[in-house]
Write an enzyme that holds these catalytic residues in place. Sequence first.
Site, PDB file in Angstrom:
ATOM      1  N   LEU A 235      26.762  70.247  24.304  1.00  0.00           N
ATOM      2  CA  LEU A 235      26.366  71.129  23.495  1.00  0.00           C
ATOM      3  C   LEU A 235      27.095  72.391  23.748  1.00  0.00           C
ATOM      4  O   LEU A 235      27.079  73.026  24.931  1.00  0.00           O
ATOM      5  CB  LEU A 235      24.923  71.098  23.486  1.00  0.00           C
ATOM      6  CG  LEU A 235      24.074  70.159  23.198  1.00  0.00           C
ATOM      7  CD1 LEU A 235      22.547  70.273  23.513  1.00  0.00           C
ATOM      8  CD2 LEU A 235      24.548  69.390  21.921  1.00  0.00           C
TER       9      LEU A 235
ATOM     10  N   TYR B  71      38.657  82.720  24.785  1.00  0.00           N
ATOM     11  CA  TYR B  71      37.201  82.073  25.099  1.00  0.00           C
ATOM     12  C   TYR B  71      36.197  83.011  25.195  1.00  0.00           C
ATOM     13  O   TYR B  71      34.888  82.590  25.091  1.00  0.00           O
ATOM     14  CB  TYR B  71      37.874  81.154  26.122  1.00  0.00           C
ATOM     15  CG  TYR B  71      36.687  80.116  26.356  1.00  0.00           C
ATOM     16  CD1 TYR B  71      36.595  78.957  25.299  1.00  0.00           C
ATOM     17  CD2 TYR B  71      35.875  79.787  27.295  1.00  0.00           C
ATOM     18  CE1 TYR B  71      35.842  77.839  25.301  1.00  0.00           C
ATOM     19  CE2 TYR B  71      35.066  78.586  27.401  1.00  0.00           C
ATOM     20  CZ  TYR B  71      35.180  77.736  26.442  1.00  0.00           C
ATOM     21  OH  TYR B  71      34.040  76.735  26.437  1.00  0.00           O
TER      22      TYR B  71
ATOM     23  N   LYS C 161      29.981  79.079  30.093  1.00  0.00           N
ATOM     24  CA  LYS C 161      30.589  77.875  31.062  1.00  0.00           C
ATOM     25  C   LYS C 161      30.342  78.237  32.584  1.00  0.00           C
ATOM     26  O   LYS C 161      29.912  77.493  33.197  1.00  0.00           O
ATOM     27  CB  LYS C 161      31.761  77.369  30.648  1.00  0.00           C
ATOM     28  CG  LYS C 161      31.949  76.984  29.216  1.00  0.00           C
ATOM     29  CD  LYS C 161      31.137  75.687  29.008  1.00  0.00           C
ATOM     30  CE  LYS C 161      31.528  74.818  27.810  1.00  0.00           C
ATOM     31  NZ  LYS C 161      30.669  73.698  27.404  1.00  0.00           N
TER      32      LYS C 161
HETATM   33  O1  0WE Z   1      34.056  74.931  24.363  1.00  0.00           O
HETATM   34  C1  0WE Z   1      34.957  74.897  23.501  1.00  0.00           C
HETATM   35  C2  0WE Z   1      34.428  75.006  22.109  1.00  0.00           C
HETATM   36  C3  0WE Z   1      33.388  75.924  21.870  1.00  0.00           C
HETATM   37  C4  0WE Z   1      32.921  76.651  20.643  1.00  0.00           C
HETATM   38  C5  0WE Z   1      33.698  76.391  19.580  1.00  0.00           C
HETATM   39  C6  0WE Z   1      33.418  77.094  18.445  1.00  0.00           C
HETATM   40  C7  0WE Z   1      34.189  77.338  17.097  1.00  0.00           C
HETATM   41  C8  0WE Z   1      33.495  77.392  15.759  1.00  0.00           C
HETATM   42  C9  0WE Z   1      31.668  77.192  20.666  1.00  0.00           C
HETATM   43  N1  0WE Z   1      31.195  77.968  19.433  1.00  0.00           N
HETATM   44  C10 0WE Z   1      31.959  77.683  18.161  1.00  0.00           C
HETATM   45  N2  0WE Z   1      31.609  78.424  17.121  1.00  0.00           N
HETATM   46  C11 0WE Z   1      32.109  78.480  15.963  1.00  0.00           C
HETATM   47  O2  0WE Z   1      31.761  78.838  14.935  1.00  0.00           O
HETATM   48  N3  0WE Z   1      36.099  74.432  23.712  1.00  0.00           N
HETATM   49  C12 0WE Z   1      36.446  74.363  25.417  1.00  0.00           C
HETATM   50  C13 0WE Z   1      37.374  74.592  22.868  1.00  0.00           C
HETATM   51  C14 0WE Z   1      37.927  75.772  23.146  1.00  0.00           C
HETATM   52  O3  0WE Z   1      37.367  76.770  22.239  1.00  0.00           O
HETATM   53  C15 0WE Z   1      38.090  77.908  22.344  1.00  0.00           C
HETATM   54  C16 0WE Z   1      39.413  77.457  23.137  1.00  0.00           C
HETATM   55  C17 0WE Z   1      38.962  76.118  23.468  1.00  0.00           C
HETATM   56  C18 0WE Z   1      39.973  75.267  24.339  1.00  0.00           C
HETATM   57  C19 0WE Z   1      37.939  79.262  21.967  1.00  0.00           C
HETATM   58  C20 0WE Z   1      38.878  80.179  22.405  1.00  0.00           C
HETATM   59  C21 0WE Z   1      40.016  79.858  23.092  1.00  0.00           C
HETATM   60  C22 0WE Z   1      40.076  78.480  23.634  1.00  0.00           C
END
Ligand code: 0WE
Length: 258
Positions: free
Chosen positions: A95, A158, A165
Site C-alpha cells: 500500500l 519521488y 519509504k
Molecule cells: O511507490 C511508487 C508509486 C507510489 C504512488 C504513486 C501514485 C500515483 C498516483 C503513490 N501515490 C500516488 N498517487 C497518485 O495520485 N513507485 C515506486 C512507482 C513510482 O512512483 C514514482 C516513481 C516511481 C518509480 C514517482 C516519481 C518518480 C518515480
Amino acid sequence: MLDLTGKTALVTGIANNRSIAWGIAQQLHAAGADLGVTYLPDAKGKMENKVKTLVEPLSPSLFVPCNVQDDAQVSETFQAVKDKWDKLDILVHCLAFANRDDLTGDFSATSRSGWQTALDISAYSLVNLSNAAKPLMTEGGSIVTLTYLGGARVIPNYNVMGIAKAALEMNVRYLASELGGSNIRVNGISAGPIRTLASSAVGGILDMIHHVEEVAPLRRTVTQEEVGKTAAFLCSDLSSGMTGQILYVDSGYNIMGM
Ligand code: 0WE
C-alpha cells in the site's frame, strides 16, 4: 522446497492485474497458501467488483474492504481473519499513496497535510496492520512490505514518497526487532520500476524504465512475477533465518554508480 500449504496469507494492495500485490498473491496461491484479499472500498463499489473478478481463480477464503486510514475497517479485517482461520501466518503489505501534486516539482513545497497523508497511508499502515496481525500470528509469521530505491536515494519527483519509504524501511527494522521474539519475521522488497496503476500515473515512468534497461546489470526491468517469487520465498521457511531485511529485486540497478 517452497511450500505454503496449510498457511494463511492476507494480501493487501491488489488494484488490478498489473499490481505487484497480484503477482505476489498468484505465487502464494501456487505455493499452496490459503488467501485472504483486502481491497480499497470506493463509493460505487467499482474496485470491489474489479478485484473480486480478478482474484476469483485463486478462490480466496476472505475478501474484505480495508481502508487503512479507517481504524474500524482495520479491526474488522482482522476480526474476519480470526473468525475464518483463528490464526494468521502471512501478511503482505503493498500500500502507498501520496497526492499527485506531491510527486512532481519542488520537494520543499510539500504541504504538511500532503506529507501526513503519504506517511500515514504508506508507512504508518505497516505499524497498524502488524499490530493487528501480531495476536493472530500464534505459530510465528512473516510480514512482507514493498519499498523502492527512492526511500534510500534521491530519485527525481519521488519526493514525499521517498520520505514515506524511508520511514517504512525503518518500520521494518523496529518491527522485526520487536516481533522476532514471537518468531514473526518482517522484511521488505525494494522492487525496480514496473508499469502498474500507481506508476503509470507518474510522468516520466517510461523514461525511467528505459534507463534501467540500459544500465541495470540484467539490462531489463523486473516483473510482478519476479517480485512475487521473492515474496513467496520471504513468506516461506526457506528464509527462516532472515528478518529486518530489505531485498532488492531490481535487476541489480541499485549497485550501479553510473
Ligand atoms: O511507490 C511508487 C508509486 C507510489 C504512488 C504513486 C501514485 C500515483 C498516483 C503513490 N501515490 C500516488 N498517487 C497518485 O495520485 N513507485 C515506486 C512507482 C513510482 O512512483 C514514482 C516513481 C516511481 C518509480 C514517482 C516519481 C518518480 C518515480
